[in-house]
Design an enzyme around this catalytic site. Structure first.
Site, mmCIF file in Angstrom:
data_model
loop_
_atom_site.group_PDB
_atom_site.id
_atom_site.type_symbol
_atom_site.label_atom_id
_atom_site.label_comp_id
_atom_site.label_asym_id
_atom_site.label_seq_id
_atom_site.Cartn_x
_atom_site.Cartn_y
_atom_site.Cartn_z
ATOM 1 N N TYR A 208 -45.346 -3.722 -37.868
ATOM 2 C CA TYR A 208 -44.805 -5.247 -37.687
ATOM 3 C C TYR A 208 -44.283 -5.450 -36.497
ATOM 4 C CZ TYR A 208 -39.975 -3.082 -38.339
ATOM 5 O OH TYR A 208 -38.965 -2.746 -38.331
ATOM 6 N N CYS A 209 -43.888 -6.781 -36.070
ATOM 7 C CA CYS A 209 -43.159 -7.076 -34.859
ATOM 8 C C CYS A 209 -42.678 -8.496 -35.124
ATOM 9 C CB CYS A 209 -44.166 -6.747 -33.462
ATOM 10 S SG CYS A 209 -45.682 -7.973 -33.750
ATOM 11 N N THR A 210 -42.447 -9.168 -33.994
ATOM 12 C CA THR A 210 -41.824 -10.442 -34.139
ATOM 13 C C THR A 210 -42.470 -11.513 -34.563
ATOM 14 O OG1 THR A 210 -40.355 -9.663 -32.191
ATOM 15 C CG2 THR A 210 -40.126 -12.030 -33.066
#
Length: 420
Positions: A208-210
Site C-alpha cells: 500500500y501507499c498514499t
C-alpha cells in the site's frame, strides 16, 4: 475563452465563470491522480507545456509530473476549476483516471503550480534492459473492502504487509503489522526486495501507499523478482486508491492507525480514530506532526521532533532513522564548536568510517569523508584566524539563514513565496 487540448493541440471551448478567483474566496478541492500511459517525446513535451498554461488560466496550485509513461499530480483549486481541469486531462488519456478528491482549505496548500518533465513518474532507479510494464506485471488490485477483508482472513504467519512509502511517512501512520522498508526515496525499493526475497516467497504479500501510484511499479518489480527466484507462486496484492481510498471506506481508520502523510501544507489527513503512532526522535514521547524546520542534518529528510524539544535545542540539528547512529558526532554547522569539540567529532567520525565497508556503503563513506574534510578546514581557521566569541544563532538547515528569519519556511511545500 479557449483552452488547448493537452495532447493534440486543438482548442476546446470552456466557460470562464469562477476560474480565476483567489483560493481564499471560497472552499477549495484537492485532487490526487495519476495515469500510466505511453507518450511520445513530442506528446510529453506538449502535455507539460499545456499543463502549465491551463494551471495558470484556472488559477490552480499544485505539483505535476509528466513523463513518457504518463502523468502524476496533486492539484488544488475551487470546485469549478478543478472539475474543468479533470475533464481536460481525462480527454488526453484513453485510460480512465481515478480522481481522489478531498476538501481543501481557503489557503493555498502549495506555493505555486509547478510542472516538471521527468524520466519516471516515480523514480525506482531500476536498471533493467526490459522496462517494467505496470499494466501487465503489477500486483492484483484490491478495493479497500477487499484489502480489509484479506487482512482479516490471512494468518499473520503467512501475511507480509509492506508500506511502499518513505520512513517519515510510515512513522506518522501505517497499517497494523506493516513492514517499513526503511526508505528515504523509492530508488531503495529494489534493495529492500532483493534483501527480503526469501522471506517474501510463498507468503501473501500486500502493498500500500498514499494514492496507489508507488505500488504500481513496486508490485511489478517484486513480482518479476519473485518469478525469477522461484517457480513457487507468491500472490502480490496492492491497495487500489491507496490509503486515501481506504480511509474513505473506513472513516474510523479500520486497520490503519495514525495519520496519512500528504505532500502539501495540510501535512496529514486523519481518520476519526485519532491514534498517535509517531514518537519524537529526541524524547520518545508521542508526536506525529512534521515541521519544515525539523529535518535530518545529513540528508534533510523530515524528522519528528516535538515542540518542547525543538524549543530547547540550541542548534536544531536532528537525525533521521537512517542516520541516527551519527547523533551527536555529525553536525551540519561547524562554526559553533570549539577546537576541542571538533577534534572529538573528528575522532568519532573516523571510527564510524572504519565500519562503512562494501560497495553499498560508498555514499555513506563519501558523506563522512566530506564532513571530515570540513572539520579539518574549520580547525585550520580556528588556528590561524580570530574567531568572534560566543556561539552563532540557530540557522535553517535548508537555506542556512537565521532560524528566526526562516523557521523551515523554505522547505518543500512549506516554502513561503513571499520570503526574501
Amino acid at each position: 475563452y479557449q483552452v488547448p487540448c493537452f495532447r493534440c493541440g486543438p482548442t476546446a471551448p470552456m466557460g470562464t465563470e469562477n476560474l480565476t478567483e483567489s483560493l481564499g474566496e471560497q472552499a477549495t478541492v484537492v485532487v490526487l491522480f495519476y495515469c500510466y500511459e505511453s507518450l511520445s517525446e513530442e506528446q510529453t513535451a506538449a502535455l507539460a507545456t499545456r499543463q502549465r498554461h491551463v494551471g495558470a488560466e484556472l488559477n490552480l496550485c499544485g505539483r505535476i509530473l509528466v513523463a513518457p509513461e504518463g502523468i502524476n499530480g496533486t492539484v488544488q483549486g475551487n470546485a469549478a476549476s478543478v472539475a474543468a481541469y479533470e475533464a481536460l486531462v481525462q480527454e488526453a488519456f484513453s485510460s480512465s483516471i481515478d480522481w481522489k478528491r478531498s476538501a481543501g482549505t481557503e489557503k493555498r496548500l502549495f506555493p505555486d503550480f509547478v510542472v516538471k518533465e521527468v524520466a519516471e513518474l516515480v523514480g525506482f532507479g531500476i536498471q533493467d534492459p526490459c522496462p517494467l510494464d505496470v499494466h501487465r506485471e503489477a500486483g492484483t488490485r484490491l478495493s479497500p473492502t477487499e484489502f480489509h477483508e484479506r487482512l482479516s482472513e490471512t494468518s499473520p504467519d503467512e501475511l507480509r504487509i509492506i508500506d511502499v512509502r518513505n520512513t517519515f511517512e510510515y512513522e506518522v501512520g501505517h497499517f497494523d503489522g506493516a513492514i517499513d522498508p526503511g526508505m528515504t526515496h523509492t530508488a531503495q525499493w529494489p534493495r529492500f526486495v532483493n534483501k527480503n526475497l526469501e522471506d517474501l516467497k510463498g507468503c501473501t504479500v500486500m502493498l500500500y501507499c498514499t494514492g496507489g501510484i508507488r505500488c504500481e511499479k513496486a508490485s511489478a518489480y517484486l513480482r518479476r523478482r519473485l518469478k525469477e527466484a522461484s517457480s513457487e507462486e507468491t500472490p502480490v496484492f496492492q491497495l487500489e486508491g491507496g490509503i486515501h481510498r481506504y480511509l474513505e471506506a473506513y472513516p474510523d481508520g479500520g486497520n490503519f492507525k495514525g495519520a496519512n502523510f500528504v505532500f502539501d501544507k495540510r501535512r496529514q489527513v486523519r481518520s476519526a480514530d485519532g491514534t498517535v503512532v509517531g514518537r519524537c526522535s529526541e524524547c520518545d514521547k508521542p508526536w506525529d506532526i512534521h515541521h519544515g524546520g525539523r529535518v535530518c542534518c545529513i540528508c534533510r529528510a523530515l524528522v519528528l521532533v516535538c515542540d518542547r524539544c525543538d524549543l530547547a535545542s540550541e542548534h536544531g540539528e536532528y537525525y533521521c532513522a537512517d542516520h541516527s547512529e551519527l547523533r551527536g558526532v555529525y553536525f551540519h554547522f561547524l562554526d559553533r564548536f570549539s577546537a576541542d569539540e571538533l577534534q572529538g567529532q573528528e575522532e568519532a567520525l573516523k571510527a564510524s568510517l572504519k565500519h562503512e565497508v562494501g560497495t553499498k556503503r560508498k555514499n555513506r563513506r563519501n558523506t563522512l569523508r566530506k564532513k571530515l574534510s570540513q572539520i579539518q578546514e574549520r580547525l585550520d581557521e580556528l588556528a590561524h584566524c580570530v574567531v568572534p566569541e560566543g556561539r552563532p544563532p540557530r540557522r535553517c538547515r535548508a537555506c542556512e539563514r537565521p532560524y528566526t528569519d526562516c523557521p523551515g519556511a523554505c522547505w518543500g511545500f512549506w516554502r513561503d513565496t513571499s520570503a526574501p
